[in-house]
Motif scaffolding. Structure first.
Motif, short mmCIF file in Angstrom:
data_model
loop_
_atom_site.label_atom_id
_atom_site.label_comp_id
_atom_site.label_asym_id
_atom_site.label_seq_id
_atom_site.Cartn_x
_atom_site.Cartn_y
_atom_site.Cartn_z
N ARG A 1 0.84 -1.19 0.00
CA ARG A 1 0.00 0.00 0.00
C ARG A 1 0.88 1.24 0.00
O ARG A 1 2.02 1.22 0.46
CB ARG A 1 -0.94 0.01 1.20
CG ARG A 1 -0.26 0.13 2.56
CD ARG A 1 -1.29 -0.03 3.68
NE ARG A 1 -0.68 0.07 4.99
CZ ARG A 1 -1.34 -0.16 6.13
NH1 ARG A 1 -2.63 -0.52 6.11
NH2 ARG A 1 -0.72 -0.05 7.29
N VAL B 1 -3.58 3.55 -1.43
CA VAL B 1 -3.80 2.74 -2.63
C VAL B 1 -3.15 1.38 -2.37
O VAL B 1 -1.98 1.32 -1.97
CB VAL B 1 -3.21 3.40 -3.88
CG1 VAL B 1 -3.40 2.49 -5.09
CG2 VAL B 1 -3.85 4.76 -4.12
N TYR B 2 -3.91 0.33 -2.58
CA TYR B 2 -3.42 -1.03 -2.34
C TYR B 2 -3.10 -1.71 -3.66
O TYR B 2 -3.90 -1.67 -4.60
CB TYR B 2 -4.47 -1.83 -1.57
CG TYR B 2 -4.51 -1.48 -0.10
CD1 TYR B 2 -5.02 -0.25 0.31
CD2 TYR B 2 -4.02 -2.34 0.87
CE1 TYR B 2 -5.06 0.09 1.66
CE2 TYR B 2 -4.04 -2.01 2.22
CZ TYR B 2 -4.56 -0.78 2.60
OH TYR B 2 -4.58 -0.45 3.93
N TYR B 3 -1.94 -2.36 -3.68
CA TYR B 3 -1.46 -3.04 -4.87
C TYR B 3 -1.19 -4.51 -4.55
O TYR B 3 -0.72 -4.83 -3.46
CB TYR B 3 -0.13 -2.44 -5.35
CG TYR B 3 -0.17 -0.98 -5.68
CD1 TYR B 3 0.04 -0.01 -4.70
CD2 TYR B 3 -0.39 -0.55 -6.99
CE1 TYR B 3 0.02 1.34 -5.01
CE2 TYR B 3 -0.41 0.80 -7.32
CZ TYR B 3 -0.20 1.73 -6.33
OH TYR B 3 -0.21 3.06 -6.64
N GLY C 1 -3.60 -1.01 -8.80
CA GLY C 1 -3.95 -0.46 -7.49
C GLY C 1 -5.44 -0.20 -7.34
O GLY C 1 -6.16 0.02 -8.31
N THR C 2 -5.89 -0.23 -6.09
CA THR C 2 -7.27 0.10 -5.76
C THR C 2 -7.26 0.95 -4.50
O THR C 2 -6.51 0.68 -3.56
CB THR C 2 -8.12 -1.18 -5.57
OG1 THR C 2 -9.49 -0.83 -5.39
CG2 THR C 2 -7.65 -2.03 -4.40
N GLN C 3 -8.07 2.00 -4.50
CA GLN C 3 -8.07 2.96 -3.39
C GLN C 3 -8.91 2.45 -2.22
O GLN C 3 -10.06 2.02 -2.41
CB GLN C 3 -8.62 4.31 -3.87
CG GLN C 3 -8.75 5.36 -2.78
CD GLN C 3 -7.41 5.89 -2.31
OE1 GLN C 3 -6.54 6.21 -3.13
NE2 GLN C 3 -7.22 5.98 -1.00
#
Length: 123
Positions: free
Chosen positions: A38, A93-95, A116-118
């Motif tokens: 993240r 943001v998670y990767y 990534g997703t917030q």
């Protein structure tokens, strides 16, 4: 080379839960460790969790131990990160990433990354 796509991010109140999914396409997923990282605004990207290629070994950063759980379903080519008891400091943001190295928290051990997703945790 693998392609990774994260989903499941969103906005949640403190104490809430989210489950992130990382769908992996390409050959040989069962050969790869999958890491979750993240990055918060103004901060470096940090390792959150990982799961080994066999699924038999998992790792967690101290900040998420007891709250986050990583799992994988190779038949569905999906790796999950269940996040419970979320805190504002989890906002980032998670990767997800795929690699074969042993230093799970190091981004340099991973070759392929998702976009990534917030995740936002706030009142």
């Amino acid at each position: 080379q693998l392609q990774l796509v994260e989903s499941g991010g969103g906005s949640v109140q403190p104490g809430g839960s989210l489950r992130l999914a990382c769908v992996v396409s390409g050959l040989g997923l069962d050969y790869y460790n999958i890491g979750w990282f993240r990055q918060a605004p103004g901060k470096v990207r940090e390792g959150v969790s990982s799961i080994s290629s066999s699924g038999g070994s998992t790792n967690y950063d101290d900040s998420v131990k007891g709250r986050f759980t990583v799992s994988r379903d190779d038949a569905k080519k999906t790796v999950y990160l269940q996040m419970n008891s979320l805190k504002p400091e989890d906002t980032a943001v998670y990767y997800c990433a795929a690699g074969t190295g042993s230093i799970w928290w190091s981004e340099y051990e991973y070759d392929d990354w998702g976009q990534g997703t917030q995740v936002t945790v706030s009142t």
